[in-house]
Design a protein around this motif. Sequence first.
Motif, PDB file in Angstrom:
ATOM      1  N   GLY A  99       0.781  -1.223   0.000  1.00  0.00           N
ATOM      2  CA  GLY A  99       0.000   0.000   0.000  1.00  0.00           C
ATOM      3  C   GLY A  99       0.812   1.272   0.000  1.00  0.00           C
ATOM      4  O   GLY A  99       0.279   2.358  -0.256  1.00  0.00           O
ATOM      5  N   LYS A 100       2.114   1.184   0.274  1.00  0.00           N
ATOM      6  CA  LYS A 100       2.981   2.354   0.290  1.00  0.00           C
ATOM      7  C   LYS A 100       3.833   2.469  -0.970  1.00  0.00           C
ATOM      8  O   LYS A 100       4.753   3.281  -1.022  1.00  0.00           O
ATOM      9  N   GLY A 101       3.513   1.660  -1.974  1.00  0.00           N
ATOM     10  CA  GLY A 101       4.233   1.738  -3.238  1.00  0.00           C
ATOM     11  C   GLY A 101       5.560   0.996  -3.250  1.00  0.00           C
ATOM     12  O   GLY A 101       6.337   1.147  -4.192  1.00  0.00           O
ATOM     13  N   ARG A 102       5.826   0.183  -2.234  1.00  0.00           N
ATOM     14  CA  ARG A 102       7.058  -0.602  -2.208  1.00  0.00           C
ATOM     15  C   ARG A 102       6.871  -1.892  -2.999  1.00  0.00           C
ATOM     16  O   ARG A 102       5.805  -2.500  -2.961  1.00  0.00           O
ATOM     17  N   ILE A 103       7.922  -2.295  -3.698  1.00  0.00           N
ATOM     18  CA  ILE A 103       7.901  -3.532  -4.474  1.00  0.00           C
ATOM     19  C   ILE A 103       8.624  -4.614  -3.682  1.00  0.00           C
ATOM     20  O   ILE A 103       9.757  -4.426  -3.234  1.00  0.00           O
ATOM     21  N   TRP A 104       7.950  -5.772  -3.550  1.00  0.00           N
ATOM     22  CA  TRP A 104       8.497  -6.907  -2.814  1.00  0.00           C
ATOM     23  C   TRP A 104       8.745  -8.060  -3.778  1.00  0.00           C
ATOM     24  O   TRP A 104       7.904  -8.346  -4.639  1.00  0.00           O
ATOM     25  N   LEU A 105       9.894  -8.699  -3.627  1.00  0.00           N
ATOM     26  CA  LEU A 105      10.259  -9.855  -4.451  1.00  0.00           C
ATOM     27  C   LEU A 105      10.485 -11.059  -3.554  1.00  0.00           C
ATOM     28  O   LEU A 105      11.128 -10.953  -2.506  1.00  0.00           O
ATOM     29  N   GLY A 106       9.963 -12.196  -3.970  1.00  0.00           N
ATOM     30  CA  GLY A 106      10.227 -13.450  -3.274  1.00  0.00           C
ATOM     31  C   GLY A 106      10.841 -14.442  -4.223  1.00  0.00           C
ATOM     32  O   GLY A 106      10.360 -14.617  -5.350  1.00  0.00           O
ATOM     33  N   GLY A 107      11.908 -15.094  -3.803  1.00  0.00           N
ATOM     34  CA  GLY A 107      12.584 -16.052  -4.656  1.00  0.00           C
ATOM     35  C   GLY A 107      13.347 -17.084  -3.866  1.00  0.00           C
ATOM     36  O   GLY A 107      13.203 -17.202  -2.641  1.00  0.00           O
ATOM     37  N   HIS A 108      14.207 -17.819  -4.553  1.00  0.00           N
ATOM     38  CA  HIS A 108      14.937 -18.906  -3.906  1.00  0.00           C
ATOM     39  C   HIS A 108      16.033 -18.409  -2.982  1.00  0.00           C
ATOM     40  O   HIS A 108      16.588 -19.207  -2.230  1.00  0.00           O
ATOM     41  N   ASP A 109      16.338 -17.120  -3.007  1.00  0.00           N
ATOM     42  CA  ASP A 109      17.329 -16.576  -2.083  1.00  0.00           C
ATOM     43  C   ASP A 109      16.700 -15.637  -1.069  1.00  0.00           C
ATOM     44  O   ASP A 109      17.392 -14.803  -0.492  1.00  0.00           O
ATOM     45  N   GLY A 110      15.396 -15.717  -0.865  1.00  0.00           N
ATOM     46  CA  GLY A 110      14.785 -14.949   0.190  1.00  0.00           C
ATOM     47  C   GLY A 110      13.873 -13.838  -0.287  1.00  0.00           C
ATOM     48  O   GLY A 110      13.296 -13.893  -1.379  1.00  0.00           O
ATOM     49  N   LEU A 111      13.771 -12.800   0.554  1.00  0.00           N
ATOM     50  CA  LEU A 111      12.833 -11.705   0.355  1.00  0.00           C
ATOM     51  C   LEU A 111      13.588 -10.401   0.142  1.00  0.00           C
ATOM     52  O   LEU A 111      14.540 -10.101   0.867  1.00  0.00           O
ATOM     53  N   TYR A 112      13.127  -9.599  -0.845  1.00  0.00           N
ATOM     54  CA  TYR A 112      13.752  -8.317  -1.156  1.00  0.00           C
ATOM     55  C   TYR A 112      12.679  -7.235  -1.246  1.00  0.00           C
ATOM     56  O   TYR A 112      11.520  -7.512  -1.575  1.00  0.00           O
ATOM     57  N   VAL A 113      13.077  -5.993  -0.969  1.00  0.00           N
ATOM     58  CA  VAL A 113      12.143  -4.881  -1.030  1.00  0.00           C
ATOM     59  C   VAL A 113      12.823  -3.670  -1.651  1.00  0.00           C
ATOM     60  O   VAL A 113      14.022  -3.441  -1.447  1.00  0.00           O
ATOM     61  N   LYS A 114      12.054  -2.909  -2.434  1.00  0.00           N
ATOM     62  CA  LYS A 114      12.533  -1.651  -2.989  1.00  0.00           C
ATOM     63  C   LYS A 114      11.556  -0.560  -2.580  1.00  0.00           C
ATOM     64  O   LYS A 114      10.363  -0.625  -2.882  1.00  0.00           O
ATOM     65  N   GLU A 115      12.052   0.440  -1.850  1.00  0.00           N
ATOM     66  CA  GLU A 115      11.205   1.563  -1.464  1.00  0.00           C
ATOM     67  C   GLU A 115      10.744   2.317  -2.709  1.00  0.00           C
ATOM     68  O   GLU A 115      11.394   2.273  -3.756  1.00  0.00           O
ATOM     69  N   ALA A 116       9.619   3.018  -2.589  1.00  0.00           N
ATOM     70  CA  ALA A 116       9.036   3.696  -3.746  1.00  0.00           C
ATOM     71  C   ALA A 116       9.994   4.688  -4.383  1.00  0.00           C
ATOM     72  O   ALA A 116      10.003   4.874  -5.601  1.00  0.00           O
ATOM     73  N   SER A 117      10.847   5.330  -3.571  1.00  0.00           N
ATOM     74  CA  SER A 117      11.762   6.346  -4.092  1.00  0.00           C
ATOM     75  C   SER A 117      13.169   5.811  -4.328  1.00  0.00           C
ATOM     76  O   SER A 117      14.041   6.548  -4.785  1.00  0.00           O
TER      77      SER A 117
END
Length: 671
Positions: free
Chosen positions: A272-290
């Motif tokens: 809801g805050k515009g952050r992109i989340w990725l899930g894969g075989h090496d775990g969890l990643y996030v990119k802030e909107a800015s």
Amino acid sequence: MRALLTSIISFFTLILGAQTLHFHQLTVKDGLPHNSIITLAQDKKGDIWVATHGGLMIYDGKTFHKLPDNELPDKRVDRMNCAPDGTMWVQCFERHQQASRYDTLTHHFVTYNVSDLDEAQQQQAVQPLNRTFADPRSSRTWTIEKRQLVQTDTLKAGSAFTYTGQTALDAGLKDEIFYSLLLDRQGILWAGSANNGLFFAETHLSHYHRLACQPSPLVRATCMDSKGTLWIAIGDKQLLTLPKGANVTTTITYPMTDSVEGRRLRAIIEDGKGRIWLGGHDGLYVKEASAATFNKVDMGNGIQTHVFGLCEDKSNQLWIGSDRGLHLLKLDEQPLRAQLVDSTVTSISKIAADKDRLWLATENGLYCRVDGKITPWYQQAAHAIVIDARGQIWVGTDNGLLRVTEHGVEHVNSAADGHIVKDLLCWRDFLWCSYEQGLCCMNIYTGQSTELHTEHNEYLDGSACIDVRTGTLYFGGTEGIDCLQADNLDEQLRSGRPQLWLDELEEVLLQQQEQQAKPEEKTGTPWWVFALIGLAVLILAAVVVLIVRKSKKEVPQPSKEEKTPAEPSPFVVKATAIVNAHMSDTEFTAEQLAQEMAMSRTKMFLLMKKETGKAAMEFVRDIRLEYAADQLKKGAQVTEIASACGFSDPSSFRRSFVRKFGINPSQFRSL
């Protein structure tokens, strides 16, 4: 604008490579004042503005209408643009220090010195000429180069060609010199020629096309964010983004070796805050909107975790399904850290949040989590979950489609029977399933299922997403992404009756339920016996009345006062006010009416039937048509009224008007 469209060519034609368009011609015989076209633009209503050497015109799809160009500094208009607020601005030859605004209320031009406008107005009024347009549904672009029309396919090297010679003749073009170009919102390409008038062509040969992703066609996961950017996990090592309106090759690549270490991404979502989340075989990643890069999120204890499923609930919490179990991450807390909350269910591939329940799809079955307790719901492999607008929960399995009930699941007959359902999407009242080399679409209200086939693409688990603003569905597979314009297919997918809208369908269902609720007629005494008894009773009653009148003087009864019309209920008053506030909104829907009435769609529909005896959109149309009748009596033009009453085009307005009043608008105005 629909009047311009020729018949839609085959329903599912694969669009690959550059294809020659087929153009139609409009000349002075059709109402143009001159066959030399200078520039083109489209206004908010969808009409095409055409500047010619003989003056300025508007084309509404059927007729050219003259604009008061005598009010302009020069009749030769060479620049036009529609500002974001819908205002049309024009500028004339050698008069670029001035800009003229068209007033839609008075239907006159007002001219200003550009230097007298504030900065915001100048940005709206002064726009450079645009002679290049990209098709948002495919990889084709069109441009005017050296006064010639050039077409290019950005996915194929050396695919550019110019509409000249025999190529132009085959495409229906009777001119090779063009000054102006416009790709309108309906997907029609307009080309203004130097000597032979205006040409237009339908660019969308199908509701279906394929994005051929590079460098590999294998699409593992997709996500459409709130900005209209499409995120695509390609193969095992690439993450690409396709910005809104960009060509397929205009992408941003996020190298796995830099900001994202892992391989084989399996889930992409936006919170809801515009952050992109990725899930894969090496775990969890996030990119802030800015931010420009991704950061790895702590999953606890430094243990390697394979993330397969991601879901944000209404409490601003991110649920994470992995090979270790179910994790929870509170999005408002810093630092971002995921905690393992349950390890009894592992390898969670899909998660869906439904009020206070959490649904988990795994290779071992379907599970429901309530108040921290996980309960098995279905004991075989579940691959996909989706919750529709009615709150029904649908599950994709190895053998088709299931619907969740209060005590388990029930099988749903559909075109997906016998197939492994790869993913599910819900758009309006349709459920879309992807499976192996096919798609099926099911109406969740009628149960009607339509099977749709595509060519040479095997769909993958969790690789589907939807752009809710445009109704575009994306299904990723081994040969790229298949795109469907579901909103445009609405009429063709409805059950048996074309143009059957949801409120009308609900009315049909309610009528069926009422019929079923009525007690069945019992067989027994013939009907004519009851008819004779009824006749005898009537004769006896008449005799009694005559005897009473003779034996008693008739006492004159006081005349009853005329009943005043009942006051409309608060529900009707509020609904009428909302419709009046959206009188000119062509996209106003029953869903929006229910939302502004602060009630569910079903409750609003039932109350509407009870209070007015009409379906929701029938109620809306009647209010608009009554307003139109009032405006006609005041002398307003039909084309103006159609737009002001929220009708998409004058022809649909005329049809609705005739159905209600029995005569067309022009005849009504002359009464």
